[in-house]
Scaffold this motif. Structure first.
Motif, PDB file in Angstrom:
ATOM      1  N   UNK A 243      99.904  60.612  29.700  1.00  0.00           N
ATOM      2  CA  UNK A 243      98.532  61.233  30.616  1.00  0.00           C
ATOM      3  C   UNK A 243      97.180  60.258  29.489  1.00  0.00           C
ATOM      4  N   UNK A 244      96.335  60.346  30.361  1.00  0.00           N
ATOM      5  CA  UNK A 244      94.507  59.374  29.775  1.00  0.00           C
ATOM      6  C   UNK A 244      94.198  60.754  29.239  1.00  0.00           C
ATOM      7  N   UNK A 245      94.749  62.160  29.545  1.00  0.00           N
ATOM      8  CA  UNK A 245      93.905  62.780  28.805  1.00  0.00           C
ATOM      9  C   UNK A 245      94.649  64.283  29.232  1.00  0.00           C
ATOM     10  N   UNK A 246      94.012  64.770  28.190  1.00  0.00           N
ATOM     11  CA  UNK A 246      95.180  66.093  27.939  1.00  0.00           C
ATOM     12  C   UNK A 246      95.592  67.538  29.058  1.00  0.00           C
ATOM     13  N   UNK A 247      95.258  67.003  30.383  1.00  0.00           N
ATOM     14  CA  UNK A 247      94.413  67.924  30.989  1.00  0.00           C
ATOM     15  C   UNK A 247      95.992  67.655  32.791  1.00  0.00           C
ATOM     16  N   UNK A 248      96.441  68.486  33.156  1.00  0.00           N
ATOM     17  CA  UNK A 248      97.216  68.595  34.034  1.00  0.00           C
ATOM     18  C   UNK A 248      97.219  67.123  35.397  1.00  0.00           C
ATOM     19  N   UNK A 249      96.302  66.978  35.724  1.00  0.00           N
ATOM     20  CA  UNK A 249      95.446  66.378  37.040  1.00  0.00           C
ATOM     21  C   UNK A 249      94.640  65.035  36.022  1.00  0.00           C
ATOM     22  N   UNK A 283     101.081  64.259  26.585  1.00  0.00           N
ATOM     23  CA  UNK A 283     102.311  64.351  26.807  1.00  0.00           C
ATOM     24  C   UNK A 283     102.458  66.083  26.837  1.00  0.00           C
ATOM     25  N   UNK A 284     102.587  66.805  27.723  1.00  0.00           N
ATOM     26  CA  UNK A 284     102.284  68.473  27.802  1.00  0.00           C
ATOM     27  C   UNK A 284     103.828  68.808  26.876  1.00  0.00           C
ATOM     28  N   UNK A 285     102.966  69.341  25.903  1.00  0.00           N
ATOM     29  CA  UNK A 285     104.330  69.756  24.676  1.00  0.00           C
ATOM     30  C   UNK A 285     105.808  69.552  25.574  1.00  0.00           C
ATOM     31  N   UNK A 286     105.784  70.562  26.378  1.00  0.00           N
ATOM     32  CA  UNK A 286     107.296  70.737  26.998  1.00  0.00           C
ATOM     33  C   UNK A 286     107.220  69.597  27.512  1.00  0.00           C
ATOM     34  N   UNK A 287     107.278  68.487  27.487  1.00  0.00           N
ATOM     35  CA  UNK A 287     108.000  67.038  27.979  1.00  0.00           C
ATOM     36  C   UNK A 287     108.721  66.612  26.265  1.00  0.00           C
ATOM     37  N   UNK A 288     108.816  66.939  25.399  1.00  0.00           N
ATOM     38  CA  UNK A 288     108.779  66.016  24.546  1.00  0.00           C
ATOM     39  C   UNK A 288     109.810  67.005  23.556  1.00  0.00           C
ATOM     40  N   UNK A 289     111.207  66.711  22.706  1.00  0.00           N
ATOM     41  CA  UNK A 289     112.170  67.846  22.375  1.00  0.00           C
ATOM     42  C   UNK A 289     111.701  66.952  20.452  1.00  0.00           C
TER      43      UNK A 289
END
Length: 380
Positions: A243-249, A283-289
């Motif tokens: 994502x371009x910024x730390x936001x879901x949308x 990236x949301x932290x739940x997407x990275x191991x």
């Protein structure tokens, strides 16, 4: 007097002697404690346009481990931004009565990995919400509610009891309520009784993922969340957006396939600022191991049934459960309770549905990859 405290008091008094107007923007000064290392004094009022990058550069260059404040407060959003930066840099915060940390400054103080403050050194009150003055009543109410929700979320993220906000709201914006030592401990604003001592050999920690302190005593190494430096993309759909910024949308600027290595540059709440190839994004932290986390079920799935902010509560829940469960330390410092076994994806869905249908686990239990799990801490 403690040499560190004496050094901090001297630095604060010196900074005050040469300070500009009371509403001066933030300034960052490095001070040495001799063989013990160095600390940063953050002074001035928080303003929305303040540039925080000088602090990051100062930490990268000088490697301090402690931040001290001399601030009357200011913009709440900027104070929370600074608090998150302090957390991502792995810094501790320390406050003495000889300097000021009031209003929004208390939010920045919460960013410390460990937090120590003298009784009466931190003041709180109701925010003035000056930015809503020109709004219609309905819009102003909505803006206040949104900001209040953001503050509550931030406090929880930092490991502070949001009940502190309720106490703050009891005091008008023209008044200040200075907290006692017992109140700081009660609301988990402080995390230790001894001041953090800077280390002359401190390593730069600008990619730290640190669990909010105060949720658990950290005397037990198994409850420490390690620094998150890099990891592999692992998303249920086989690829994750960057994502371009730390936001879901926020706009997606690319996709990254599972298994691709990303470097973690910064933590912003539940988002990692990452670099992959020549692209930098979020990236949301739940997407990275995260490579530094011990938990790894590979392609198999966990079934998470509950989460707790207390290990003792999680243990009690496991002991009384009708099915075998396990507790994991999570990246945000909480404790996730899952079924003891892991399963192939379809099997996990079937097991979860069967247990829900029989009332053995909660209806909102979910199947998850478990990227946010650091390690198992109970109860084999």
């Amino acid at each position: 007097m403690n040499p560190l405290k004496k050094s901090i008091i001297s630095a604060v008094l010196l900074a005050a002697a040469f300070a500009g107007p009371a509403n001066a923007r933030l300034a960052y000064e490095i001070h040495s404690t001799g063989a013990a290392g160095s600390f940063v004094v953050v002074s001035g009022s928080f303003e929305y346009g303040d540039d925080l990058s000088p602090l990051r550069e100062l930490v990268a260059r000088e490697h301090p481990t402690v931040v001290v404040f001399n601030s009357p407060g200011g913009n709440v959003i900027k104070a929370m931004e600074l608090g998150r930066l302090i957390r991502s840099l792995g810094l501790s915060t320390l406050q003495v009565r000889q300097s000021e940390c009031a209003s929004a400054c208390s939010l920045a103080f919460m960013g410390g990995v460990s937090r120590v403050a003298e009784p009466g050194s931190i003041g709180v009150h109701k925010s003035s919400f000056n930015d809503t003055d020109a709004l219609h009543v309905a819009d102003a109410v909505s803006a206040v509610q949104q900001l209040t929700a953001e503050v509550i979320g931030y406090m929880s993220e930092m490991g502070v009891d949001p009940g502190l906000l309720q106490l703050s709201l009891s005091y008008d914006s023209s008044d200040i309520r200075y907290l006692s030592g017992s109140e700081m401990a009660k609301y988990r604003l402080t995390t230790a009784s001894q001041a953090p001592v800077p280390s002359a050999k401190a390593e730069p920690r600008d990619v730290a993922r640190v669990a909010p302190p105060g949720i658990q005593a950290k005397a037990d190494p198994s409850l420490e969340v390690p620094l998150a430096r890099d990891g592999l993309v692992r998303h249920p759909k086989g690829r994750a957006p960057i994502k371009l910024s730390a936001e879901a949308d926020a706009k997606a600027i690319g996709d990254v396939l599972n298994g691709v290595v990303v470097n973690i540059l910064e933590i912003r709440g539940d988002w990692y600022k990452v670099s992959v190839a020549d692209v930098v994004g979020f990236m949301h932290y739940s997407w990275v191991h995260v490579s530094q986390f011990e938990e790894d079920a590979g392609d198999r799935r966990y079934v998470q049934v509950r989460s707790f902010n207390s290990l003792s509560d999680a243990r009690d829940f496991v002991k009384g459960a009708p099915v075998p469960l396990r507790v994991h330390l999570a990246a945000n410092g909480w404790f996730a309770v899952t079924l003891r076994d892991v399963y192939a994806e379809q099997e996990a869905k079937e097991v979860s549905k069967a247990l829900k249908d029989h009332g053995l686990i909660a209806k909102d239990s979910m199947v998850t990859i478990g990227n946010t799990y650091v390690r198992s801490v109970c109860c084999d």
